[in-house]
Scaffold this active site. Structure first.
Site, PDB file in Angstrom:
ATOM      1  N   CYS A  34     -70.544 -23.565   5.332  1.00 47.26           N
ATOM      2  CA  CYS A  34     -70.942 -23.360   6.728  1.00 47.26           C
ATOM      3  C   CYS A  34     -71.421 -21.930   6.916  1.00 47.26           C
ATOM      4  O   CYS A  34     -72.206 -21.644   7.806  1.00 47.26           O
ATOM      5  CB  CYS A  34     -69.784 -23.678   7.652  1.00 47.26           C
ATOM      6  SG  CYS A  34     -68.313 -22.741   7.234  1.00 47.26           S
ATOM      7  N   GLU A  46     -64.659 -27.023  14.580  1.00 43.14           N
ATOM      8  CA  GLU A  46     -65.451 -25.995  13.899  1.00 43.14           C
ATOM      9  C   GLU A  46     -66.647 -26.682  13.265  1.00 43.14           C
ATOM     10  O   GLU A  46     -66.490 -27.632  12.496  1.00 43.14           O
ATOM     11  CB  GLU A  46     -64.584 -25.270  12.866  1.00 43.14           C
ATOM     12  CG  GLU A  46     -63.486 -24.451  13.511  1.00 43.14           C
ATOM     13  CD  GLU A  46     -64.005 -23.521  14.600  1.00 43.14           C
ATOM     14  OE1 GLU A  46     -64.957 -22.773  14.348  1.00 43.14           O
ATOM     15  OE2 GLU A  46     -63.470 -23.560  15.728  1.00 43.14           O
TER      16      GLU A  46
END
Ligand code: NAP
Length: 516
Positions: free
Chosen positions: A320, A286
């Site tokens: 993020c 990720e």
């Protein structure tokens, strides 16, 4: 019988006893500053000669902890210990493994203020962000425990005459877990517990900027009596021991969350099979984002401005999912810009997050500070600086919330992940143009749309290509079980952490058919 999963409540420190609990926790944590922490391999605590410090980014003279540093030799030992522990752990029944997670969640709940306090001093998180990080970690434990129990039950297969058929979700083997520093409790706990509850064993290499909170979680695993070697604690530079861990033939999978650059490197290295290797390595990666909030003329503009401000500057823009692009249609562009600037000036106080009144703390370290300030200089050339643009103080890595207006969709400020409190405002001709702009980066993690136009929302639902899309709310703060999280394109493998598909990534399905 377990009650159904519910999210751990978030504390906003509105009650005096909550504030008192946090103040006491901060004092307790400060008393532990400078303590030395070992590596833990196969249950054995090892102190190495080579060490590194974890520093408080608000006050860099404060050493939060001193850590032994993993090297090639200890990395090999950790993989060997995990391999040995796998022989036993793999046969532990799923329900029994799940119980360790429930127990860990209970201990974390009891120590929640203390764990949050570690992140205030080691990460520069404000109290609410730090508390939410712990709550998410508890959620991961509770959620994955229930998921493993579900996967451990008999799985539905089409009945076939004359045969008994069964499908079992069995573990993969030894995994290397590499989390980032920005959700150093939630993401670390989520990836580690998913791996172990599925029956795997783990070498956990925490991020070098956040080893103290990582060790506190490891302490909890020891406290709940997790068998030695199931999780091995190996801090150390990713650049030094990362390649060895990833490339080792005994490594069966890598669970990584971090930057695109490192994620792609891991993917590349993992794909090269060593001579003695028995499997194709699985990579769960990720990575970064260039997340957006679209606002059109039909939107509640105050709500949109609030959503943009909190998504852009919460935890200094170091999520993020942080909004780094506000894409606003021409008809309301100037109004929304004005509102976001005013709101940011009013609400975004900057300073040591030990003081509850500060909304924004420091960025994580000197390298991040330098990189962000460089991007701000680029932004000054690519657009019109309307707020911030400078460093806050001599001590600590404080950068003022920065807004650059009139940025072109193709500008570097609109394309590259900065990972700091820098927001680009981009003018779109109309909603069609806004959707197009939202999709024009290599990333695809989160986005939000503020609109009351149903046709616009449905168009965005179909066409905005991100893993997590929100309407009329901010683009951060995904909740376990509610918003399974993971991105498209260069944002990663779309693993959907906190969702029902996640544990499948840590297992393989074995089917046994017996003729009757
Ligand atoms: P990073 O620099 O890529 O580091 C992540 C982890 O990888 C750290 O533990 C790091 O160790 C390790 N590492 C570094 N080089 C390595 C190598 N060659 N081999 C193996 N491991 C290596 O990222 P970060 O700065 O910690 O985190 C910020 C990034 O994470 C941002 O891009 C953000 O968007 C992304 N992120 C994504 C998500 C998501 O769910 N998509 C969530 C959170 C964060 P050291 O610390 O020792 O270098």
């Amino acid at each position: 019988m377990l009650p159904p999963f519910t999210n751990e409540p978030i504390v906003l420190f509105t009650e005096p006893e909550q504030k008192l609990a946090m103040e006491q926790a901060l004092q307790q944590v400060e008393r532990e500053f400078g303590r030395e922490y070992p590596l833990v391999v196969g249950g054995e605590h090892l102190l190495t000669a080579d060490k590194f410090n974890s520093i408080n980014p608000s006050r860099t003279s404060e050493v939060v902890g001193v850590f032994s540093k993993g090297d090639a030799e200890t990395a090999r030992k950790a993989l060997a210990a995990a391999t040995k522990a796998f022989d036993k752990w793999r046969w532990t029944p799923p329900e029994e493994r799940a119980r360790y997670l429930l127990k860990a969640a209970a201990v974390m709940r009891r120590r929640r203020y203390e764990l949050a306090a570690w992140m205030v001093v080691e990460e520069g998180k404000n109290w609410i962000e730090a508390y939410a990080d712990v709550a998410e970690a508890i959620d991961f434990c509770e959620f994955y425990a229930r998921e493993m129990m579900r996967l451990g039950e008999p799985q539905p297969l089409t009945p076939y005459p004359g045969e008994e058929n069964n499908l079992y979700y069995i573990p993969l083997g030894v995994g290397v877990v590499i989390p980032p520093w920005n959700f150093p409790c939630a993401i670390l706990v989520g990836m580690t517990t998913a791996a172990l509850v599925a029956g795997n064993t783990v070498v956990l290499k925490p991020a070098s900027a956040s080893p103290a909170i990582a060790y506190k979680f490891f302490e909890i695993l020891e406290e709940i009596d997790l068998p030695p070697g199931v999780v091995n604690f190996l801090p150390g530079s990713g650049g030094v021991i990362g390649d060895l861990l990833v490339s080792h033939p005994k490594t069966r999978f890598i669970a990584f969350t971090g930057s695109q650059e490192v994620g792609l490197r891991i993917n590349r290295l993992a794909a090269k099979a060593k001579k003695s290797q028995l499997w194709i390595k699985r990579v769960i990666a990720e990575m970064g984002g260039k997340d957006f909030i679209i606002v059109d003329g039909s939107a509640d503009l105050d709500a949109a401005a609030h959503g943009i401000m909190t998504s852009a500057f919460g935890f200094q823009g170091q999520k993020c999912s942080a909004c780094s692009r506000a894409i606003v249609t021409d008809d309301v562009y100037d109004t929304v810009l004005e509102k976001v600037v005013a709101l940011t000036k009013e609400k975004v106080t900057v300073g040591d997050p030990r003081d509850f009144s500060n909304f924004m703390g420091p960025v994580i370290d000197a390298a991040a500070e330098t990189k962000i300030l460089e991007y701000i200089e680029i932004g000054k050339k690519e657009g019109r600086l309307v707020l911030g643009g400078d460093k806050r103080s001599a001590e600590g890595y404080f950068i003022n919330p920065t807004i650059v207006a009139d940025v072109a969709p193709t500008a570097r400020l609109a394309q590259e992940e900065i990972f700091g409190p820098v927001l680009a405002f981009i003018r779109a001709r109309d909603f069609n143009d806004a959707v197009k702009i939202s999709n024009n980066t290599v990333f695809g993690l989160t986005g939000a749309v503020y609109s009351s136009n149903r046709a616009h929302l449905e168009r965005a639902r179909r066409e905005c290509h991100v893993g997590n899309l929100y309407f009329n709310r901010k683009c951060t703060a995904a909740l376990v079980g509610v918003h399974p999280f993971g991105g498209f394109n260069m944002s990663g493998t779309d693993s959907k952490a906190g969702g029902r598909d996640y544990l499948l990534l840590f297992t393989q399905a074995k089917v046994v058919s017996e003729a009757l």
